[in-house]
Design a protein around this motif. Structure first.
Motif, PDB file in Angstrom:
ATOM      1  N   ASN A  74     -55.621  13.412 -54.055  1.00  0.00           N
ATOM      2  CA  ASN A  74     -54.354  13.100 -53.658  1.00  0.00           C
ATOM      3  C   ASN A  74     -54.192  13.721 -52.652  1.00  0.00           C
ATOM      4  OD1 ASN A  74     -54.399  10.011 -54.702  1.00  0.00           O
ATOM      5  ND2 ASN A  74     -53.257  11.065 -55.498  1.00  0.00           N
ATOM      6  N   ALA A  75     -54.046  15.257 -53.149  1.00  0.00           N
ATOM      7  CA  ALA A  75     -53.821  16.087 -52.018  1.00  0.00           C
ATOM      8  C   ALA A  75     -54.825  16.585 -51.170  1.00  0.00           C
ATOM      9  CB  ALA A  75     -53.435  17.286 -53.170  1.00  0.00           C
ATOM     10  N   LYS A  76     -56.544  16.341 -51.515  1.00  0.00           N
ATOM     11  CA  LYS A  76     -57.496  16.443 -50.314  1.00  0.00           C
ATOM     12  C   LYS A  76     -56.994  14.925 -49.406  1.00  0.00           C
ATOM     13  CE  LYS A  76     -59.533  20.142 -52.611  1.00  0.00           C
ATOM     14  NZ  LYS A  76     -60.346  20.806 -53.217  1.00  0.00           N
ATOM     15  N   ASN A  77     -56.614  13.778 -50.272  1.00  0.00           N
ATOM     16  CA  ASN A  77     -56.805  13.005 -49.366  1.00  0.00           C
ATOM     17  C   ASN A  77     -58.180  12.461 -49.766  1.00  0.00           C
ATOM     18  OD1 ASN A  77     -53.863  11.882 -48.557  1.00  0.00           O
ATOM     19  ND2 ASN A  77     -54.543  12.720 -46.691  1.00  0.00           N
ATOM     20  N   THR A  78     -58.492  12.180 -50.575  1.00  0.00           N
ATOM     21  CA  THR A  78     -59.906  12.136 -50.927  1.00  0.00           C
ATOM     22  C   THR A  78     -60.199  11.038 -52.494  1.00  0.00           C
ATOM     23  OG1 THR A  78     -61.045  14.316 -48.971  1.00  0.00           O
ATOM     24  CG2 THR A  78     -62.766  13.222 -51.283  1.00  0.00           C
ATOM     25  N   VAL A  79     -61.162  10.817 -52.742  1.00  0.00           N
ATOM     26  CA  VAL A  79     -61.933   9.603 -53.466  1.00  0.00           C
ATOM     27  C   VAL A  79     -63.172  10.072 -53.652  1.00  0.00           C
ATOM     28  CG1 VAL A  79     -62.005   7.842 -54.531  1.00  0.00           C
ATOM     29  CG2 VAL A  79     -60.263   8.344 -53.775  1.00  0.00           C
TER      30      VAL A  79
END
Length: 124
Positions: A74-79
């Motif tokens: 979530n800190a990198k806004n990536t899944v």
């Protein structure tokens, strides 16, 4: 509304691995459930894997269980979708989608926002 961008697709051989990324912008990822779907030529789009807003629960299609994993930062806004032991039948355009309710509904109707897709091709 949130924007999703997929990356990491490509052409690989049978048995290889790929990691797809879904980067979210516009709103914090932390409130969204994210799922991956795929669509092969001439077929309907199908659910592949999903992860709820806090990562506590994941869900996979039977066809990919034991080969694919899904995770989120979530800190990198990536899944991420880690795909191992790829097969030719995994060939498809892979899409990520955001569920504003925070869950990971395996049906398309649960999603308001979609990425443009990334092509994965697995050669025999």
């Amino acid at each position: 509304q949130v924007k999703l961008v997929e990356s990491g697709g490509g052409l690989v051989q049978d048995g290889a691995s790929l990691r797809l990324s879904c980067t979210v912008s516009g709103r914090p990822l932390s409130t969204y459930g994210i799922s991956w779907f795929r669509q092969a030529p001439g077929t309907e789009r199908e659910f592949v894997a999903g992860i709820i807003w806090n990562g506590a629960t994941t869900n996979f299609a039977d066809s990919v269980k034991g080969r694919f994993t899904i995770s989120r930062d979530n800190a990198k806004n990536t899944v991420y979708l880690q795909m191992n032991a790829l097969k030719p039948e995994d060939t498809a355009v892979y899409y990520c989608a955001a569920d504003g309710g925070g869950w990971a509904d395996p049906t398309e109707s649960g999603y308001d926002d979609w990425g443009q897709g990334t092509q994965v091709t697995v050669s025999a």
